[in-house]
Design an enzyme around this catalytic site. Structure first.
Site, PDB file in Angstrom:
ATOM      1  N   HIS A 137       0.839  -1.208   0.000  1.00  0.00           N
ATOM      2  CA  HIS A 137       0.000   0.000   0.000  1.00  0.00           C
ATOM      3  C   HIS A 137       0.872   1.255   0.000  1.00  0.00           C
ATOM      4  CE1 HIS A 137      -3.199  -2.874   1.343  1.00  0.00           C
ATOM      5  NE2 HIS A 137      -3.894  -2.126   0.504  1.00  0.00           N
ATOM      6  N   ASN A 138       1.533   1.487  -1.113  1.00  0.00           N
ATOM      7  CA  ASN A 138       2.370   2.671  -1.291  1.00  0.00           C
ATOM      8  C   ASN A 138       1.909   3.417  -2.537  1.00  0.00           C
ATOM      9  OD1 ASN A 138       3.424   1.149  -3.475  1.00  0.00           O
ATOM     10  ND2 ASN A 138       4.869   0.152  -2.075  1.00  0.00           N
ATOM     11  N   SER A 139       2.666   4.420  -2.963  1.00  0.00           N
ATOM     12  CA  SER A 139       2.206   5.234  -4.096  1.00  0.00           C
ATOM     13  C   SER A 139       2.261   4.472  -5.418  1.00  0.00           C
ATOM     14  CB  SER A 139       3.009   6.531  -4.197  1.00  0.00           C
ATOM     15  OG  SER A 139       4.337   6.280  -4.597  1.00  0.00           O
TER      16      SER A 139
ATOM     17  N   HIS B 214       1.094   1.411  -5.734  1.00  0.00           N
ATOM     18  CA  HIS B 214      -0.251   0.826  -5.797  1.00  0.00           C
ATOM     19  C   HIS B 214      -1.253   1.891  -6.244  1.00  0.00           C
ATOM     20  CE1 HIS B 214      -3.989  -1.152  -4.748  1.00  0.00           C
ATOM     21  NE2 HIS B 214      -4.237  -0.229  -3.828  1.00  0.00           N
TER      22      HIS B 214
ATOM     23  N   GLN C  53      -3.588 -16.911  -3.111  1.00  0.00           N
ATOM     24  CA  GLN C  53      -4.024 -16.271  -4.354  1.00  0.00           C
ATOM     25  C   GLN C  53      -5.219 -16.998  -4.965  1.00  0.00           C
ATOM     26  OE1 GLN C  53      -2.890 -13.336  -6.012  1.00  0.00           O
ATOM     27  NE2 GLN C  53      -2.145 -13.053  -3.922  1.00  0.00           N
TER      28      GLN C  53
END
Length: 818
Positions: free
Chosen positions: A546-548, A550, A767
């Site tokens: 969950h960083n920029s 993403h 997954q």
């Protein structure tokens, strides 16, 4: 039983007069030849080879006559096994229907209500047999249907049947195409489970008769624990059912008017298996004694022992009958006055109940008074309208229909109408943990161990980021990585590397320029640049997922979807701008931990947002705080007030839609409000009437659903990306979940997703569960709307990739080098 009125019981029962009940299917009612050669339609394959005969089944004193068995075979493709069952049905003179898809199977079952359904469980890629079984079980009339799963012959050790049982199957059949094996199985099913279910169905009819009877009837267990009382008993004695069931007879107050040894005499008689009949004084709830003629019959059950006692009580003389009616009305009226205590004999709420023609004037009177209260409401919610319609339908419905509608009302009382129910945690821990981690607010901690988060003010732009950057002076190396940003196969990781983990600013500049966002907002490019930089600065580069990057990935997917023809037909320019902004900010200041973690840890954010949509509420609120606090980055400062409010509402709604607790609600609403009406229009007239299609696509409610679905699909589109990108994202989200599990263990917090332990986790299994549970249905629906064959091909390839690793029992992202 000495009943004052005759009771008619019919459950596909034919009495000796030879007349057939309405529910039975005579040969003339089913056209078995017209649809021959179209097995996919779910209609009969061919007519039975001999005349229809009725089978007699003895059920206590009742003789039940049933039609030849109705069998539904659900096989995606014709093979020797499906043929084996077809031949066996013909040999056994059963009526056989074949369905090739879950949809046709459900349609056929809803029409014919088969006694026996056989579902092919051998090939999971054709359709999900367990999901189909659950869907059939959701149909009210399936309660007495026997459902069989055809399973593969086990290669190694025998698998547990519990997943099948929990899905609603009665039993399994290990594949064997031999016709006699299929024939023998059908005969055993007919004389075993099917016959038992047929008797149970008749049992329901008998209990309906008890409910309608005007005599007071009480049934106890062998230990004289009360197990059932009918409405007449409640009315005469003044008790509610819940006050009696589960109590021993000796706990109910007795009248002092009986002879001292009468109870001992009665017990001595019935314990020997003999019937007792005589006069008995019963004590009503209000303390009055009532003289009754009582018959108590012991019922012999399993093992030849007495298992139940049935007591039938009626007033001693006719003079009591009028008193009984007035007492009943009085008792019901008093019950209505004490509505805060007893609103319904069954568990329920606000006088929404199934009171059919029980002959109880009081209960009818109470129902009408409560209905009048509901109808007098001046502002009516949609759910109230639905309840009123159901109540009105119940008034004149036969008991089975009224009871079915009662169950509908029970379901409508829950707010979680779209959330499927999972089985036990042992069935699929990966799915359960994903659901626990993504769709709940976690367990509640009772200790004071709190996770302090987000007490700080939002980040300002670091000084090294303030550069005179515009679209025209993006470095060539970075511009080159964005040349194909309008393609689905765009590689955001190349951009991440080229920009030193600042992909959102650069990609944002290019995409917002392509969609004319600055022109729409009437804001300078410098303001947009500053806004993108400060938003990116508030993403945590320390998060593995969950960083920029993403956020840039979700922005890219959003822009890609906005270019699809159907999406363009549905949305206005303001919707497009809202979608691009929402995608950019949708995870701003994400701490790399789930909502469940924050709630368990008692974080300040969880307290601020009452443990409800904690992160999503924070992302939306912070985005507007960052944007409006400084004119240099306020992209909204030049738009008109009403337009700003519309835009703001759309952005907030889309960001909140990324919260997973309402995942199934959003998907189901989209399918039912948009996909199904569009499909119906296309079926009726080629591409459908243009005006009708336009009204479906552009209604305000449906535009909201399209925007929600668009950002949801963009947010979790990783499994639909090219394989190498999919694998990289899978590794990153797994690492973030591993880090959360590590921290939960360190802090002594509840472990929300135990399978995400870095030492034991199977990434392929996680997954597969994520794709099966969240992705497949959603992207099937989105593909049907927006036409995305390339995404569906990637999804299929990626699913096969993870399946291949799992079948090799590998836990890693990639196979070991050769």
């Amino acid at each position: 039983m000495g009943c004052a009125s005759s009771i008619h019981i019919s459950d596909r029962v034919v009495y000796h007069s030879g007349k057939e009940s309405e529910d039975s299917h005579s040969p003339q009612q089913t056209n078995t030849t017209q649809h021959q050669g179209n097995p996919a339609s779910g209609l009969p394959l061919k007519p039975p080879s001999c005349k229809t005969t009725l089978t007699e089944v003895q059920f206590g004193p009742m003789k039940l006559f049933k039609d030849p068995l109705q069998v539904l075979l659900v096989f995606a493709k014709e093979d020797s096994q499906s043929n084996g069952f077809c031949w066996a049905c013909e040999k056994a003179n059963f009526r056989c229907s074949m369905a090739r898809t879950p949809e046709s199977a459900l349609e056929c079952f809803s029409e014919k209500h088969h006694d026996l359904v056989i579902i092919d469980h051998r090939h999971s890629r054709h359709f999900d047999a367990e999901a189909l079984c659950r869907s059939i079980r959701a149909v009210n009339s399936s309660e007495n249907t026997v459902i069989v799963a055809v399973v593969k012959r086990p290669d190694r050790e025998e698998a547990s049947v519990m997943p099948l049982i929990n899905a609603g199957f009665n039993r399994r059949y290990v594949e064997n195409a031999n016709m006699m094996a299929c024939y023998n199985e059908l005969l055993q099913l007919e004389h075993g489970e099917v016959r038992a279910q047929f008797k149970l169905r008749a049992g329901n009819a008998i209990f309906t008769a008890l409910e309608q009877s005007q005599e007071a009837i009480e049934i106890t267990s062998e230990d004289q624990v009360i197990q059932y009382v009918n409405p007449a008993y409640e009315s005469i004695m003044g008790y509610q059912k819940g006050e009696l069931i589960g109590k021993e007879i000796i706990e109910v107050p007795k009248s002092e008017k009986n002879k001292p040894d009468l109870l001992e005499t009665i017990n001595s008689c019935i314990r020997k298996g003999k019937e007792w009949q005589g006069i008995y004084y019963a004590k009503k709830k209000n303390g009055d004694s009532i003289q009754q003629n009582v018959k108590i019959t012991p019922v012999i059950g399993q093992g030849g022992k007495i298992r139940h006692y049935v007591s039938i009580n009626w007033p001693l003389n006719d003079n009591n009958k009028s008193d009984k009616t007035s007492e009943r009305v009085q008792a019901e009226s008093q019950t209505d006055i004490q509505s805060s205590k007893h609103k319904d004999r069954r568990k329920g709420s606000l006088d929404v109940r199934s009171t059919t023609s029980r002959g109880s004037d009081g209960s009818s009177q109470r129902r009408h008074s409560s209905m009048a209260r509901i109808h007098s409401m001046t502002i009516e919610a949609p759910i109230t309208k639905v309840i009123n319609i159901i109540n009105a339908a119940q008034e004149s419905s036969p008991m089975p229909v009224a009871e079915a509608l009662d169950r509908v009302l029970e379901i409508l009382r829950t707010t979680e109408l779209y959330s499927p129910q999972l089985g036990t945690k042992d069935e699929d821990p990966h799915t359960n943990d994903l659901v626990g981690g993504l769709m709940t607010d976690g367990l509640r901690r009772l200790s004071g161990n709190e996770y302090i988060f987000s007490t700080k003010q939002p980040h300002h732009i670091p000084s090294h980021l303030i550069t005179p950057l515009s679209l025209n002076d993006i470095p060539p190396r970075i511009a080159q990585t964005m040349e194909n940003e309008d393609s689905w196969d765009f590689d955001v990781f190349n951009l991440e590397a080229a920009t030193m983990k600042r992909p959102l600013t650069y990609l944002g500049l290019k995409i917002f320029s392509r969609f004319g966002v600055c022109e729409f907002l009437n804001c300078p490019e410098a303001t947009l640049r500053s806004w993108l930089q400060v938003i990116e600065a508030n993403y945590h580069s320390s998060n593995s997922y969950h960083n920029s990057s993403h956020a840039a990935d979700v922005l890219h997917a959003t822009a890609y979807f906005l270019c699809k023809e159907r999406v363009k037909q549905s949305l206005d320019p303001i919707d497009e701008v809202a979608a691009l902004i929402a995608a950019t900010v949708h995870d701003v200041d994400h701490p790399g931990r789930t909502n469940s973690f924050l709630c368990n840890a008692g974080s300040e954010l969880a307290i601020l947002y009452n443990d409800t949509a904690v992160l999503e509420s924070h992302h939306a609120a912070l985005a507007f705080q960052i944007t409006t606090r400084d004119d240099k980055c306020n992209i909204f400062k030049n738009i008109e007030r009403n337009e700003y409010r519309t835009l703001r509402q759309a952005i907030i709604d889309m960001v909140l839609a990324t919260e997973m607790t309402k995942h199934f609600e959003h998907v189901n609403k989209f399918v039912n409000s948009i996909n199904k009406p569009l499909a119906a229009l296309e079926e009726n007239g080629g591409n459908g009437d243009e005006e009708s299609v336009k009204s479906v696509l552009t209604s305000p409610e449906n535009r909201i659903l399209v925007k929600r679905m668009l950002i949801k699909c963009a947010d979790i589109s990783n499994p639909c990306r090219p394989q190498e990108l999919c694998i990289e994202w899978a590794g990153r989200i797994s690492e973030e979940y591993f880090a959360q599990t590590d921290e939960e263990k360190r802090q002594g917090l509840p472990v929300v997703m135990p399978v995400f332990d870095r030492n034991t986790c199977s990434i392929p299994k996680s997954q597969i569960s994520f794709i099966d549970y969240f992705i497949t249905d959603m992207f099937d629906a989105w593909d049907a709307f927006a036409d995305l064959p390339n995404l569906m091909q990637h999804l299929d390839n990626n699913f096969k990739y993870w399946k291949g690793l799992d079948e090799r029992k590998l836990h890693s992202l990639r196979p070991p080098p050769e």
